[in-house]
Design a protein around this motif. Structure first.
Motif, PDB file in Angstrom:
ATOM      1  N   ALA A  21       0.827  -1.214   0.000  1.00 31.80           N
ATOM      2  CA  ALA A  21       0.000   0.000   0.000  1.00 31.80           C
ATOM      3  C   ALA A  21       0.857   1.258   0.000  1.00 31.80           C
ATOM      4  O   ALA A  21       0.500   2.272  -0.621  1.00 31.80           O
ATOM      5  CB  ALA A  21      -0.928  -0.013   1.214  1.00 31.80           C
ATOM      6  N   VAL A  22       2.009   1.222   0.711  1.00 32.72           N
ATOM      7  CA  VAL A  22       2.902   2.381   0.728  1.00 32.72           C
ATOM      8  C   VAL A  22       3.359   2.725  -0.694  1.00 32.72           C
ATOM      9  O   VAL A  22       3.330   3.892  -1.123  1.00 32.72           O
ATOM     10  CB  VAL A  22       4.113   2.110   1.646  1.00 32.72           C
ATOM     11  CG1 VAL A  22       5.174   3.200   1.442  1.00 32.72           C
ATOM     12  CG2 VAL A  22       3.680   2.067   3.100  1.00 32.72           C
ATOM     13  N   ILE A  23       3.784   1.706  -1.448  1.00 32.31           N
ATOM     14  CA  ILE A  23       4.269   1.962  -2.816  1.00 32.31           C
ATOM     15  C   ILE A  23       3.121   2.410  -3.721  1.00 32.31           C
ATOM     16  O   ILE A  23       3.297   3.282  -4.591  1.00 32.31           O
ATOM     17  CB  ILE A  23       4.963   0.704  -3.361  1.00 32.31           C
ATOM     18  CG1 ILE A  23       6.232   0.425  -2.540  1.00 32.31           C
ATOM     19  CG2 ILE A  23       5.303   0.871  -4.836  1.00 32.31           C
ATOM     20  CD1 ILE A  23       7.005  -0.766  -2.992  1.00 32.31           C
ATOM     21  N   MET A  24       1.942   1.852  -3.535  1.00 31.89           N
ATOM     22  CA  MET A  24       0.811   2.279  -4.348  1.00 31.89           C
ATOM     23  C   MET A  24       0.424   3.726  -4.035  1.00 31.89           C
ATOM     24  O   MET A  24       0.058   4.480  -4.942  1.00 31.89           O
ATOM     25  CB  MET A  24      -0.381   1.352  -4.129  1.00 31.89           C
ATOM     26  CG  MET A  24      -0.127  -0.109  -4.513  1.00 31.89           C
ATOM     27  SD  MET A  24       0.470  -0.328  -6.210  1.00 31.89           S
ATOM     28  CE  MET A  24      -0.975   0.091  -7.140  1.00 31.89           C
ATOM     29  N   TRP A  25       0.522   4.128  -2.767  1.00 34.51           N
ATOM     30  CA  TRP A  25       0.258   5.532  -2.438  1.00 34.51           C
ATOM     31  C   TRP A  25       1.364   6.437  -2.968  1.00 34.51           C
ATOM     32  O   TRP A  25       1.115   7.592  -3.325  1.00 34.51           O
ATOM     33  CB  TRP A  25       0.099   5.697  -0.922  1.00 34.51           C
ATOM     34  CG  TRP A  25      -1.281   5.370  -0.453  1.00 34.51           C
ATOM     35  CD1 TRP A  25      -1.667   4.287   0.270  1.00 34.51           C
ATOM     36  CD2 TRP A  25      -2.453   6.138  -0.710  1.00 34.51           C
ATOM     37  NE1 TRP A  25      -3.023   4.318   0.492  1.00 34.51           N
ATOM     38  CE2 TRP A  25      -3.539   5.450  -0.097  1.00 34.51           C
ATOM     39  CE3 TRP A  25      -2.715   7.322  -1.385  1.00 34.51           C
ATOM     40  CZ2 TRP A  25      -4.842   5.926  -0.156  1.00 34.51           C
ATOM     41  CZ3 TRP A  25      -4.020   7.792  -1.439  1.00 34.51           C
ATOM     42  CH2 TRP A  25      -5.065   7.107  -0.835  1.00 34.51           C
TER      43      TRP A  25
END
Length: 785
Positions: A702-706
């Motif tokens: 989720a961090v990379i997608m954000w």
């Protein structure tokens, strides 16, 4: 230097994939930019070269009078070459009969040096026609009609004694005016010769009958003999020729058209194309320097991140040697990219010049332009090499100074916001730089994403402007739907309820500022058609005129100026406005000439054979075809409908902004994708620590997608308005140079689509690095570090 070479080769082997990818990017973008500059240089000279090679005439004279004696005129000492041609309605029956306005007409040679000492044609396939039943076609006719060598065609004409009837009355649909001769296509030639210049430079299908056609069939057709002349003094001899023809023939109203004026109009168009190519190259190089330059910095710094710099320094290697060794992968990119750019430039040179200039190119193929190739390849190699050395120097200085630059201020405010941890980390990773390093891969991704969106939006905006101008000929002054020659009455026009407006236009030649220009006067028939006024107003007194913008520029006139006019300059007039006019092929473009009142045109003592035109504007919702058929049956002679030349050539430029936008989008996608993968790989230690502190693999993803979402948001927020502004400025420049009336283009749908397209593209590129980071084993990573 052996130690430096060994170390550099080791770095090169470690990063060979990145070296190949960056070399290909440098080769592609640099080569396309170099080819564009080659095309721009070629565009500025191709018209002059082609017309010189084709032995272009300086003037064309169409007295259209039976028995006109050319012998004393061609004997004038300053007439260098001449040729005669037949005007009178010869057309290719397969494209429509003599009554069809869209039929393909031809002007058979009638003696002199036609197709030899003047207006030469050379077949690029087959051969030049020689027999009376042989014909050559140009490539445009080949493409439009599908004709090939060996195809048989019918040439129709007007029978003896019928030409006046053909010219001066309605051409009844289906009537056979004369004989038909079967001919065979024996050759294909490039362009459509100097006739294209004479017909205002709008490239179209063309055919060339042999010089023996009329010699064999002259007794079966009715025609007038007209002439093209090349003068020893060129432009300087045209006024002298006009005076001598008037003196010899006792008639100073014989029209003479200066072909060099049409040539200058063409060169103005090709200059616009050249400027467009230069701007295309500049934008592409700028994007390359920013995006590829940052990727190159990351490539060189990868060697420093691997921990090799400090050990080799401890072994006694001097700073210059360390810098060179660290830069060797970047230097390899410089060499390979420059060589690749040379190959790409030569390959792409097959596709330039573009547009109108491209149709004049008689010698298509690879274009070797040594100055551009040498400067382009050397400049590309030098920039790439200097960027690599600069990146290596900064990396060495930073590591040896052991400075910790801390995190970027850009990401600090995010930590103060009440947002979930994954969102805060994703946004910070997109906006900040890693501690102890210069801007990380995400900083380059921000620039790449913005540039990609900017390029696409700008390209769509310019394309929307081009499509609007093509769909609305009134941008070039054409505010009517149909044009007719002769044969109509006011009662017929006003009695048709489907006609919203109509104007009778009279055309003749007058003297203005010492030059012969085409002049028009307008008489409304009921509701008049509305001319496009660029500045000022239309004339309403006999001593007032409105002029075309090109004529105003050529004579250095402005609204309010007074200029001598008429014979001997005895009828001064005042310029009260600038306007677009009727484009009359071979005589004036839509931005040339002047408009006067009927009394004012008579006051200017017009010369030449005056002609009348009817401009018909069809009522909104009515069928133009029905109006056309009605007026033809009533005696009108329909003219072929062609958009203004400035509008017609835009379609040839349409692909250029699309190509530029596509390349910028490709560069943006490559930069963002590379940056996301690189960022995830370089932050694996940080992710491992976060995993050890309790962050799950799903949260890491989720961090990379954000992070990707932040990049997409920044790209849209900055790229859309900047791209719209860039597109509007570019289209304004194109419209002004044509010239066309500038109308702000609206690419609302396309601009709206760029938002979801950007989000989807960035998210798609983030899937693989996010999955890889989420599956990584933190214990193994921390143990390795």
């Amino acid at each position: 230097m052996s130690a430096v070479r060994l170390w550099g080769c080791r770095l090169l082997r470690r990063r060979w994939r990145s070296v190949i990818v960056l070399s290909l990017l440098v080769a592609l973008t640099g080569g396309v930019a170099i080819a564009a500059i080659i095309g721009a240089r070629r565009s500025t000279v191709v018209v002059a070269e082609t017309l010189h090679e084709r032995r272009q005439p300086d003037v064309i004279s169409i007295p259209a009078r039976p028995g006109f004696d050319w012998s004393r005129i061609v004997a004038l000492p300053y007439v260098e070459a001449y040729g005669f041609f037949a005007s009178g309605g010869f057309c290719i029956e397969e494209t429509g009969s003599l009554e069809a306005p869209d039929a393909l007409f031809t002007l058979p040679p009638a003696g002199g040096g036609m197709y030899d000492t003047i207006m030469r044609i050379d077949a690029v396939e087959g051969r030049t026609p020689t027999g009376p039943r042989e014909i050559a076609i140009n490539r445009i006719a080949q493409q439009k009609y599908g004709w090939r060598i060996g195809r048989r065609l019918l040439v129709s004409g007007v029978a003896t004694g019928q030409l006046d009837a053909y010219w001066n009355r309605a051409k009844d649909t289906g009537r056979t005016w004369g004989p038909m001769i079967e001919v065979t296509v024996v050759g294909i030639f490039a362009g459509d010769d100097a006739w294209r210049v004479i017909t205002a430079g709008v490239g179209g299908p063309g055919v060339a009958l042999s010089t023996s056609f009329l010699a064999t069939y002259r007794d079966r057709f009715d025609y007038r003999v007209d002439a093209v002349l090349r003068l020893r003094g060129g432009d300087a001899d045209v006024p002298r020729l006009h005076e001598d023809i008037g003196r010899i023939m006792g008639d100073d109203t014989i029209p003479i058209s200066n072909v060099n004026d049409a040539k200058r109009r063409l060169e103005r168009t090709t200059t616009v194309e050249a400027v467009a190519l230069v701007l295309f190259a500049a934008a592409l190089l700028a994007a390359t320097f920013v995006l590829v330059g940052q990727a190159l910095f990351r490539l060189v710094r990868a060697g420093a991140d691997a921990g090799d710099v400090l050990p080799v320094r401890a072994m006694g290697m001097a700073t210059p040697a360390v810098v060179v060794g660290l830069a060797i992968p970047g230097l390899a990119v410089a060499g390979l990219g420059a060589l690749g750019a040379l190959g790409v430039a030569l390959a792409m040179s097959l596709r330039v010049p573009i547009g109108m200039a491209g149709t004049f190119e008689l010698h298509p193929g690879v274009k070797v332009d040594p100055p551009v190739l040498a400067a382009g390849v050397a400049g590309l190699a030098a920039f790439t090499a200097l960027a690599a050395l600069a990146a290596a120097f900064l990396a060495v200085r930073e590591l040896t100074a052991a400075r910790d630059a801390g995190s970027s201020r850009a990401g600090r405010p995010v930590g103060l916001l009440p947002v979930p941890l994954t969102i805060g980390l994703g946004v910070r990773f997109a906006l900040e730089r890693r501690p102890g390093h210069r801007p990380a891969a995400s900083r380059a991704a921000l620039v790449g994403a913005v540039v990609g969106v900017l390029g696409v939006v700008a390209a769509w905006t310019v394309t929307a402007g081009i499509d609007d101008a093509i769909a609305h000929p009134e941008r070039g002054g054409q505010t009517w739907d149909l044009e007719f020659d002769k044969g109509l009455s006011d009662q017929v026009i006003t009695g048709d309820p489907d006609i919203a407006a109509a104007t009778e236009l009279y055309r003749a030649e007058v003297k203005l500022g010492g030059r012969t220009v085409m002049a028009y006067s307008a008489r409304p028939i009921g509701t008049p058609t509305k001319p496009v006024i660029i500045s000022g107003r239309l004339p309403d007194a006999a001593d007032e005129i409105a002029i075309g913008p090109a004529t105003a520029e050529r004579l250095n006139l402005r609204v309010g100026d007074q200029v001598p006019a008429g014979r001997q300059g005895s009828r001064p007039v005042r310029v009260v406005g600038t306007t677009f006019l009727l484009e009359y092929a071979g005589y004036n473009a839509y931005d040339e000439g002047l408009l006067a009142t009927p009394a004012g045109l008579e006051r200017l003592e017009p010369t030449g054979n005056g002609l009348w035109f009817y401009l018909i504007d069809v009522r909104e919702g009515a069928d133009p075809g029905a109006v056309r058929d009605h007026l033809r049956k009533a005696g009108g002679m329909l003219r072929s409908w062609l958009p203004p030349a400035g509008v017609a050539m835009l379609d040839r430029l349409r692909g250029l902004p699309v190509l530029l936008g596509s390349l910028l989008a490709l560069l943006g996608v490559g930069t963002v994708g590379h940056a996301l993968v690189s960022s995830a790989r370089r932050r694996r230690g940080e992710f491992a620590v976060l995993r050890a502190l309790g962050l799950s693999g799903r949260q890491v993803r989720a961090v990379i997608m954000w992070q990707a979402a932040t990049l997409a948001a920044v790209a849209v927020v900055f790229g859309v308005p900047l791209g719209t502004l860039a597109g509007l400025l570019a289209w304004r420049g194109i419209a002004t140079s044509m010239p066309l009336i500038y109308v702000r283009p609206l690419a609302v749908l396309a601009t709206a689509l760029v938002v979801p397209a950007t989000v989807i593209a960035v998210y798609a590129m983030a899937v693989w690095p996010a999955r890889a980071a989420g599956r990584a084993q933190p214990a193994r990573i921390l143990r390795a570090e």
